[in-house]
Design an enzyme around this catalytic site. Structure first.
Site, PDB file in Angstrom:
ATOM      1  N   GLU B  47       0.866  -1.185   0.000  1.00 36.98           N
ATOM      2  CA  GLU B  47       0.000   0.000   0.000  1.00 36.98           C
ATOM      3  C   GLU B  47       0.896   1.226   0.000  1.00 36.98           C
ATOM      4  O   GLU B  47       1.721   1.382   0.894  1.00 36.98           O
ATOM      5  CB  GLU B  47      -0.859   0.045   1.270  1.00 36.98           C
ATOM      6  CG  GLU B  47      -2.048  -0.877   1.250  1.00 36.98           C
ATOM      7  CD  GLU B  47      -2.776  -0.865   2.596  1.00 36.98           C
ATOM      8  OE1 GLU B  47      -2.690   0.159   3.316  1.00 36.98           O
ATOM      9  OE2 GLU B  47      -3.388  -1.883   2.931  1.00 36.98           O
ATOM     10  N   ASP B  58      -5.525   8.446  10.740  1.00 38.17           N
ATOM     11  CA  ASP B  58      -4.173   8.018  11.061  1.00 38.17           C
ATOM     12  C   ASP B  58      -3.669   8.570  12.378  1.00 38.17           C
ATOM     13  O   ASP B  58      -4.012   9.683  12.776  1.00 38.17           O
ATOM     14  CB  ASP B  58      -3.219   8.428   9.937  1.00 38.17           C
ATOM     15  CG  ASP B  58      -3.406   7.551   8.715  1.00 38.17           C
ATOM     16  OD1 ASP B  58      -3.240   6.328   8.856  1.00 38.17           O
ATOM     17  OD2 ASP B  58      -3.746   8.084   7.640  1.00 38.17           O
TER      18      ASP B  58
END
Lengths: 405, 260
Positions: B47, B58
């Site tokens: 990824e 995140d």
């Protein structure tokens, strides 16, 4: 009922939370259950008679509503028009923000939440949240950019005195945008017991609608008070400052479907719209996604969110509520931008002429008076969203300048 | 139409390691060497994070790497240019792009998909893209370019929504291990996480599952692999790259430490 809008309104969001092309709920899956729970329940709870009873009682006895609609004669004389000030600065905690936090804390209780989080820029929403958490005995955590914690020290201490924990947001530019990011991350990490009290008409659906409804008490009262004082519920102009846009949403709400009323949203131009140091989102923004909402957004050509500037910490948000983006795009509202200097001049003017020291955010709305073009027989309502005590340090810094006005 | 993601899952009994790293981190030009090192060391899927100024899902580690990558000058145009010949050196390993919707919107969704497909990207993960918007506005474009969307599932995702997500893709399901952003520790009571993994397993979904968030070393990777076809590691790899004199070597060393 105060928080129930005309369902026929052209300015109500659709089922997916869109005002025209703006709004929606662009959220990661981790937030979906929380936001969905709120979406499914907020209208029912707001319409519940038990909720309404408690909300109205607190607005009256705790917040101090209705707030006065004051006819500002000396300002009127100066601008040769009829000016009224809606005194939201007289609300408990010193600004309109508490209308929303009182409503949301009651909502949180009905959703069974025991922990409250909030973001704050200048600290006004943080103080208003800490206040209602103290009132209800709920745990309160407020995220605030570490730069803003420095700039707004007294509000940090106020929140702490009220029993809230103030957590610094140390990421990014360390201001309101980052505090909001951190609050959202907290919610992701605490999906079951926590309610996030957003302070403005921003964020994923249903927040913009929820906050607008809770602030709509401002324009509901205005209509009654105007009828009493002018013989008509409708003024010619309603003027309010816009950062995210909560006080403007509340002031415009019950006039949205009255085309005779000109709605004027006043943004912070900072050092000047094209100076590179501005927060005039309606001019500088392009459609984009911030904090779960598709709206006008200050960003670079790669879609990275840029940092706005205003002397006033309550207006430097890189986005704008999706309702306001729609009001601008559809031409329903007129947008005016005011530079720092003109806002400071308006602080001095309102203080001297009316004996009211306005918040720096509010001063932007007052400064728009010279650009309105209102006639002698017209009625102008300015939403006096907050009082200036919190800005005293800034006013002291510019004391020489303020004395010259 | 098949793509490399399907082929990666056609290896009976094999547990897959999917690694995330941020494009343009630690240096602007490290993207391709790091990617090559990761695959050479045995990573099964890659990824590539497209850095964003405000990455809501995140934690601090990936956020910090995004900030550095943006300062280094990374953007989508640069990334696609860097990846132009990637399929010559990395022919088989699935490559996914992960990031947030706004930069993709500004680039133009059609442009984005065309460029991604042209360089050989197989899938896209956009955590803030709502399912309804995907169906209404993106699905057709993704299909035209043979790109697979990957959607996240959390312990709070309702069963009927999991079924819908399962219907909307044919790649894999990204199982978020627990409440929290990327890189956080598992703070759930013993057994809670396992019960969630088993509950999803028992739904007999058509897509394979990879577990992510909070996986950072060999032990947590192996533990997750008991409940899924593999697992995803991001923040721990970024930490390993932080300050490394030789980023590709550090990346390879990290992958080998997980798979050893």
């Amino acid at each position: 009922m105060a928080t129930l809008p005309p369902s026929s309104s052209a300015y109500a969001p659709n089922a997916r939370g869109y005002y025209g092309e703006f709004g929606g709920a662009f959220i990661p899956e981790m937030l979906y259950p929380n936001v969905e729970e709120l979406r499914q329940n907020y209208l029912t709870i707001l319409a519940d008679p038990d909720f309404q009873r408690e909300y109205q009682l607190l607005l009256r006895d705790y917040v101090g509503r209705p707030t006065p609609l004051f006819e500002a004669r000396r300002l009127s004389q100066k601008y040769n028009t009829r000016i009224f000030l809606k005194r939201e600065d007289l609300c408990h905690t010193g600004a309109h923000k508490v209308n929303n936090t009182v409503g949301q804390i009651l909502l949180a209780q009905r959703l069974g939440k025991t922990r409250i989080i909030a973001e704050t820029g200048a600290g006004q929403h943080g103080v208003a949240t800490a206040t209602v958490c103290a009132l209800m005995g709920l745990e309160c955590i407020v995220y605030m950019g570490s730069v803003d914690m420095e700039r707004q020290r007294p509000n940090v201490e106020r929140m702490r005195l009220l029993g809230a924990e103030v957590r610094p947001a140390t990421s990014g530019s360390q201001t309101l945008k980052d505090a909001t990011n951190e609050a959202i991350r907290d919610w992701i990490s605490n999906p079951v017991d926590t309610h996030y009290i957003i302070g403005s008409v921003v964020g994923p659906h249903p927040y913009p609608d929820l906050v607008a409804r809770l602030q709509s008490v401002i324009s509901e009262e205005m209509r009654k008070q105007l009828l009493e004082k002018t013989g008509s519920e409708l003024p010619d102009y309603v003027v309010a400052c816009v950062g995210g846009g909560s006080n403007a949403a509340g002031a415009f709400y019950h006039f949205l479907d009255e085309p005779a009323v000109q709605l004027v949203a006043v943004e912070a131009a900072g050092h000047g719209i094209h100076s590179g140091h501005s927060a005039a989102t309606s001019v500088l923004g392009k459609p984009g996604i911030i904090h779960g909402s598709r709206t006008l957004l200050m960003q670079d050509e790669d879609g990275q969110i840029t940092e706005p500037y205003s002397l006033s910490a309550g207006l430097d948000y890189p986005g704008i509520g999706p309702l306001h983006a729609f009001l601008g795009a559809s031409g329903r509202a007129r947008f005016i931008s005011i530079e720092d200097e003109k806002a400071l001049a308006a602080v001095a003017e309102c203080s001297r002429l009316e004996g009211i020291i306005p918040a720096l955010e509010t001063a932007h709305a007052l400064a728009a008076l010279s650009q309105l073009g209102a006639g002698p027989d017209e009625v102008v309502v300015i939403n006096l969203s907050g009082r200036g005590d919190k800005d005293l340090e800034t006013y002291l810094k510019y004391a020489d300048q303020l004395r010259q006005y | 139409m098949t793509n490399r993601i399907h082929q990666a899952f056609q290896q009976p009994g094999k547990k897959l390691l999917n690694v995330y790293f941020t494009a343009g981190y630690p240096t602007l030009d490290s993207t391709v060497p790091v990617l090559q090192a990761l695959t050479a060391a045995g990573a099964d899927l890659i990824e590539i994070g497209m850095p964003f100024s405000d990455p809501l899902a995140d934690g601090p580690v990936i956020q910090q790497s995004s900030t550095v990558a943006l300062q280094n000058g990374m953007n989508l145009r640069v990334l696609f240019a860097q990846l132009r010949d990637i399929r010559q050196s990395v022919p088989k390993t699935p490559i996914l792009l992960m990031g947030y919707l706004n930069p993709v919107m500004q680039f133009g969704v059609e442009n984005f998909c065309r460029e991604a497909a042209a360089v050989g990207v197989d899938g896209v993960i956009l955590p803030d893209l709502p399912l309804d918007d995907y169906v209404a506005e993106y699905q057709e474009i993704f299909r035209r370019h043979n790109l697979r969307p990957v959607f996240l599932i959390t312990p709070q995702t309702a069963p009927e929504r999991i079924r819908r997500i399962d219907e909307l893709t044919d790649s894999f399901l990204y199982l978020v291990s627990g409440p929290g952003t990327t890189g956080g520790a598992n703070t759930q009571a013993a057994g809670v996480q396992e019960a969630y993994f088993r509950r999803i397993e028992a739904m007999n979904l058509r897509n394979p599952r990879l577990i992510g968030f909070g996986i950072g070393d060999q032990a947590s990777f192996r533990h997750a692999c008991q409940y899924a076809e593999g697992a995803i590691i991001g923040s721990a790899l970024i930490r390993a790259l932080d300050g490394a004199a030789d980023a590709p070597a550090a990346a390879a060393h990290f992958v080998r430490s997980v798979l050893a």
